[in-house]
Design an enzyme around this catalytic site. Sequence first.
Site, short mmCIF file in Angstrom:
data_model
loop_
_atom_site.label_atom_id
_atom_site.label_comp_id
_atom_site.label_asym_id
_atom_site.label_seq_id
_atom_site.Cartn_x
_atom_site.Cartn_y
_atom_site.Cartn_z
N HIS A 68 0.86 -1.19 0.00
CA HIS A 68 0.00 0.00 0.00
C HIS A 68 0.89 1.24 0.00
CE1 HIS A 68 -3.29 2.72 1.41
NE2 HIS A 68 -3.96 1.94 0.57
N ILE A 74 1.15 4.39 3.92
CA ILE A 74 -0.01 4.89 4.65
C ILE A 74 -0.92 3.71 4.99
CG2 ILE A 74 0.04 7.23 3.69
CD1 ILE A 74 -2.30 6.44 1.89
N GLY A 77 -7.50 2.90 4.79
CA GLY A 77 -8.69 3.29 5.54
C GLY A 77 -9.49 2.10 6.03
N VAL A 78 -9.56 1.05 5.22
CA VAL A 78 -10.32 -0.13 5.64
C VAL A 78 -9.70 -0.78 6.87
CG1 VAL A 78 -11.30 -0.59 3.36
CG2 VAL A 78 -9.15 -1.66 4.01
N GLU A 82 -11.41 -1.41 10.41
CA GLU A 82 -11.35 -2.73 11.05
C GLU A 82 -10.89 -2.60 12.51
OE1 GLU A 82 -11.57 -6.80 11.79
OE2 GLU A 82 -12.46 -5.63 10.16
#
Length: 173
Positions: A68, A74, A77-78, A82
């Site tokens: 990523h 970074i 977002g998921v 979570e």
Amino acid sequence: MTVTAEAPAKKSAAAAKKTYSYSSDDIKRMLPHRWPMLMIDRAHDVVPGVSGRGVKSVSVNEPFFAGHYPDHSIMPGVMIVEAMAQLVAVVYVAEIVEAPEPPAEGDPSESVGYLGSISSMKFSRLVVPGDQLSLEAKLGQRLGGLRQVSVRATVGSELAAAGSLIVTTGRKS
């Protein structure tokens, strides 16, 4: 596990609320998640079935950083969502674990439900290796077998993400 008593703000007939703190080992007993998907390191100020706070220390060794944005790591977002959802599960399971009557035989982690919906989630700050996410969850109203939850994640005093989740209140066989 650590227990503290929280005195009510106003004198009333209401009893003081107990709050609980859970180590990473406690959390492993409460949740079915394991590395690399166990996303919270500890929980504190947990009022079972009501609210709680948690911590996720973000390390460069997290497996998702390999792919990523490898040159500008970074946290996805998921994965932030979570981590917040797992704190919700700790708050929910704490209600079973800390009940006055011992839980029926079985593994409390089997009562962890699923993430059903993510609403109005806003991401305000990038989360990078070395950051420490402070997580908050407040359980809202029950909607049948679902539960509405307000969640937020901060790094220091900066908001990283906030929104609403709907979670199921237990797994079905």
